[in-house]
Design a protein around this motif. Structure first.
Motif, PDB file in Angstrom:
ATOM      1  N   ASN A  86       0.847  -1.181   0.000  1.00 46.17           N
ATOM      2  CA  ASN A  86       0.000   0.000   0.000  1.00 46.17           C
ATOM      3  C   ASN A  86       0.888   1.239   0.000  1.00 46.17           C
ATOM      4  O   ASN A  86       1.813   1.352   0.809  1.00 46.17           O
ATOM      5  N   ALA A 123       0.624   5.479  -0.165  1.00 45.28           N
ATOM      6  CA  ALA A 123      -0.191   6.689  -0.130  1.00 45.28           C
ATOM      7  C   ALA A 123       0.399   7.715  -1.085  1.00 45.28           C
ATOM      8  O   ALA A 123       1.385   8.392  -0.762  1.00 45.28           O
ATOM      9  N   ARG A 159      -1.885  11.390   0.654  1.00 47.30           N
ATOM     10  CA  ARG A 159      -2.332  10.829   1.925  1.00 47.30           C
ATOM     11  C   ARG A 159      -3.818  11.117   2.191  1.00 47.30           C
ATOM     12  O   ARG A 159      -4.268  12.255   2.074  1.00 47.30           O
ATOM     13  N   ASN A 209      -4.637   6.309  -2.768  1.00 48.51           N
ATOM     14  CA  ASN A 209      -3.707   5.267  -2.333  1.00 48.51           C
ATOM     15  C   ASN A 209      -3.582   4.196  -3.407  1.00 48.51           C
ATOM     16  O   ASN A 209      -4.594   3.766  -3.991  1.00 48.51           O
ATOM     17  N   GLN A 245      -2.494   0.251  -4.341  1.00 45.76           N
ATOM     18  CA  GLN A 245      -2.381  -1.039  -3.668  1.00 45.76           C
ATOM     19  C   GLN A 245      -2.022  -2.126  -4.675  1.00 45.76           C
ATOM     20  O   GLN A 245      -2.405  -2.072  -5.837  1.00 45.76           O
ATOM     21  N   GLY A 270      -9.497   5.672  -2.263  1.00 45.95           N
ATOM     22  CA  GLY A 270      -9.383   6.953  -1.581  1.00 45.95           C
ATOM     23  C   GLY A 270     -10.710   7.664  -1.529  1.00 45.95           C
ATOM     24  O   GLY A 270     -11.775   7.036  -1.563  1.00 45.95           O
TER      25      GLY A 270
END
Length: 267
Positions: free
Chosen positions: A19, A21, A24, A28, A30, A79
């Motif tokens: 993961n 960011a 932030r 994100n 993944q 997100g």
């Protein structure tokens, strides 16, 4: 008789999650690689499909068996936008050994079709998939939705089973007025599922296969709730408003237009 838990496992299964960011709390990235083994018990299959019973083996496969997820690799991003709009996109490829599938047996005599018997089977196959989850959260409106695209390499002309729906998902939107009056719209849906059924000739016992389909459905519903007090509410739900043939499992139509009412007590 059939051997149970016959799918061979692996010495090593992947279990990797990444993961990152990018922005932030808002964007994100993944990535993942997983795998494992699942043993299907009678209770677990009954929880998934409450119609499940000992006849589901159809005499052609084991009733209870294990499934090996050899690997499941993919990635995606998730997100939110402005803390209101939520999103989660995932795509990947999974390879199964002995995965559980829906099946159907047709029995014929000299005069034609005499019975339909739903069941299960186990097949090896791979699947490309995309999962999309979208949501919205505010003081008065909440929306939650999930959409899935699944493309398998099950042999559509030979495998005597039904492939998973290519497109499926669910949707729910709810509005509340001062946390006292609630109104909502729901839907769950699946595209047509193609497959082949066992065709048993009751006269000579010959088994062949027949092309079969589980039809497309959209189960549209509405719901309403009124809070009489902080601890007591009444609610009403309308179901399958399009009066479609909703078969989540072969042969079992969930019924036509219906309504349910009840009360909610918060202690």
């Amino acid at each position: 008789d059939f051997e149970l838990n016959k799918a061979k496992g692996q010495i090593i299964y992947p279990d990797v999650h990444v993961n990152l960011a990018i922005v932030r709390n808002y964007f994100n990235f993944q990535a993942f690689a997983t795998g494992g083994i699942e043993r299907h018990t009678y209770s677990s299959l009954k929880e998934t499909n409450h119609f499940f019973n000992p006849y589901y083996g159809l005499g052609h496969s084991a009733l209870l068996d294990n499934t090996v997820e050899k690997y499941n690799v993919g990635g995606g991003f998730n997100g939110n936008i402005a803390g209101r709009f939520l999103y989660d996109v995932k795509f990947g490829y999974v390879r199964y050994g002995n995965a559980i599938v829906d099946a159907l047996q047709l029995t014929y005599d000299g005069d034609g079709l005499i019975s339909l018997l739903p069941g299960i089977g186990y097949r090896n196959y791979g699947s490309f998939y995309t999962d999309l989850k979208l949501g919205w959260e505010s003081r008065s409106v909440s929306v939650d939705s999930r959409f899935r695209i699944t493309d398998t390499d099950i042999d559509r002309d030979e495998a005597i089973c039904f492939e998973p729906a290519f497109f499926s998902g669910n949707f729910r939107a709810r509005y509340n007025y001062r946390r006292r009056i609630f109104a909502g719209l729901t839907a769950d849906f699946a595209s047509r599922r193609r497959g082949h059924a066992y065709a048993l000739n009751a006269v000579d016992g010959l088994v062949t296969s027949r092309l079969a389909y589980i039809p497309l459905y959209v189960n549209l519903g509405v719901e309403a709730e009124f809070a009489l007090t902080k601890k007591l509410s009444i609610w009403l739900r309308g179901d399958n408003l399009l009066n479609m043939n909703v078969q989540r499992f072969p042969c079992y139509n969930s019924g036509g237009i219906g309504a349910t009412a009840g009360i909610i007590v918060n202690l």
